[in-house]
Design a protein around this motif. Structure first.
Motif, mmCIF file in Angstrom:
data_model
loop_
_atom_site.group_PDB
_atom_site.id
_atom_site.type_symbol
_atom_site.label_atom_id
_atom_site.label_comp_id
_atom_site.label_asym_id
_atom_site.label_seq_id
_atom_site.Cartn_x
_atom_site.Cartn_y
_atom_site.Cartn_z
ATOM 1 N N SER A 1 -16.693 7.333 43.005
ATOM 2 C CA SER A 1 -18.349 6.770 43.743
ATOM 3 C C SER A 1 -18.167 5.193 42.897
ATOM 4 O O SER A 1 -19.394 4.470 43.389
ATOM 5 C CB SER A 1 -18.826 7.944 44.096
ATOM 6 N N HIS B 1 -16.576 1.864 42.946
ATOM 7 C CA HIS B 1 -16.898 1.215 44.627
ATOM 8 C C HIS B 1 -18.517 0.782 44.627
ATOM 9 O O HIS B 1 -18.581 -0.867 44.531
ATOM 10 C CB HIS B 1 -17.203 2.472 45.920
ATOM 11 N N ALA B 2 -19.355 1.384 43.850
ATOM 12 C CA ALA B 2 -20.607 0.919 43.732
ATOM 13 C C ALA B 2 -20.643 -0.449 42.627
ATOM 14 O O ALA B 2 -21.424 -1.541 42.744
ATOM 15 C CB ALA B 2 -21.785 1.759 42.800
ATOM 16 N N SER C 1 -18.687 -3.242 44.750
ATOM 17 C CA SER C 1 -19.789 -3.956 44.994
ATOM 18 C C SER C 1 -20.520 -5.207 44.923
ATOM 19 O O SER C 1 -20.842 -6.392 45.845
ATOM 20 C CB SER C 1 -20.354 -2.581 45.732
ATOM 21 N N GLU D 1 -19.652 7.634 50.845
ATOM 22 C CA GLU D 1 -20.525 6.494 49.712
ATOM 23 C C GLU D 1 -20.192 5.500 50.345
ATOM 24 O O GLU D 1 -20.873 4.387 49.443
ATOM 25 C CB GLU D 1 -19.597 6.477 48.731
ATOM 26 N N LEU E 1 -22.704 2.735 50.997
ATOM 27 C CA LEU E 1 -22.675 1.192 50.414
ATOM 28 C C LEU E 1 -22.737 -0.439 50.586
ATOM 29 O O LEU E 1 -23.778 -0.741 51.146
ATOM 30 C CB LEU E 1 -21.606 1.022 49.408
ATOM 31 N N TYR F 1 -25.413 -3.301 51.458
ATOM 32 C CA TYR F 1 -24.993 -4.614 50.939
ATOM 33 C C TYR F 1 -25.127 -5.817 51.856
ATOM 34 O O TYR F 1 -25.067 -7.133 51.578
ATOM 35 C CB TYR F 1 -23.598 -4.722 49.883
#
Ligand code: IPE
Ligand code: IPE
Ligand code: MG
Length: 228
Positions: free
Chosen positions: A29, A32-33, A36, A73, A77, A81
């Motif tokens: 995760s 992915h953060a 993003s 998650e 996000l 975003y």
């Protein structure tokens, strides 16, 4: 970067977030953060170079098969975003649109998408198209079904004009980060003659200069579309 032929429509398969995190001993995760965060930088840079439409693959129709915590998650996000992008890019004359099947998404997320699209609908200079719960095969089936419902003939042009990308056309260049050499169900119909660029760089590490390398490479390509 002078005398470069810049793609009018670029697509990016933003792959490698999970491996970026795993390599650092972190949870997927976190990747992915980090991934993003990279979107705004790359989209801003692409528009500055002259790309008119950028289609970003954010979540595929097949990504639901991931562990529930990872899916949750990713959805969280996306909500955060999309709102940020719609606000940010509207000031840069960029419109935010989302392509994909909304039926599979939570009503909360659908609401965010609708708000974002509405907020930026008058921005016509650039388009940031987020492919979310998107699958190229599903998109083709949907287009064919639309033609059938309308009683229209099934033709290549007919299908093209019923794809999500109909308003902004086919991608000239598709970039895939993360070292895999496949399309993973991205823009299958409209990508028939797209130039493809693969890089091993993982999406969170994909920088503006990496993007420039892809454009320079694209610039040297000879597109023939079946001709000579
Ligand atoms: C791409 O990164 C993001 C999504 C598919 C949502 P991945 O999560 O596929 O990263 P890898 O391929 O496992 O490294
Ligand atoms: C493609 O990446 C989807 C996105 C980048 C959103 P995947 O990581 O899901 O693709 P596969 O599973 O390696 O083909
Ligand atoms: Mg992947």
């Amino acid at each position: 970067m002078e005398n470069l032929r810049v793609p009018s429509h670029g697509g990016i398969i933003m792959d490698g977030n999970g491996r970026w995190a795993t390599q650092r001993g972190k949870d997927r995760s976190k990747g992915h953060a980090e991934g993003s965060k990279n979107v705004e930088k790359i989209a801003t840079h692409a528009f500055k170079l002259g790309v008119k439409t950028l289609t970003l693959y954010a979540f595929s129709s097949e990504n639901w098969s991931r562990p529930q915590t990872e899916v949750n998650e990713l959805m969280r996000l996306l909500k955060v975003y999309l709102k940020k992008f719609a606000k940010k890019f509207a000031t840069k004359k960029a419109r935010l649109v989302v392509s994909g099947d909304r039926k599979g998404l939570s009503s909360e997320l659908v609401e965010v998408i609708e708000q974002c699209e509405k907020m930026s609908e008058d921005c016509v200079e650039y388009t940031l198209n987020i492919a979310l719960n998107y699958g190229g095969r599903q998109e083709i089936v949907r287009a064919v079904n639309t033609l059938i419902e309308k009683g229209e003939e099934i033709t290549v042009d007919g299908i093209s004009s019923n794809l999500y990308t109909a308003p902004f056309g086919e991608p000239d260049l598709i970039i895939r980060t993360g070292g895999e050499y496949r399309l993973s169900n991205f823009l299958l119909f409209q990508g028939a003659y797209s130039e493809l660029y693969f890089t091993d760089v993982l999406w969170p590490d994909f920088s503006e200069s990496q993007f420039d390398l892809a454009i320079e490479n694209y610039s040297r390509r000879q597109r023939r579309f079946g001709g000579v």
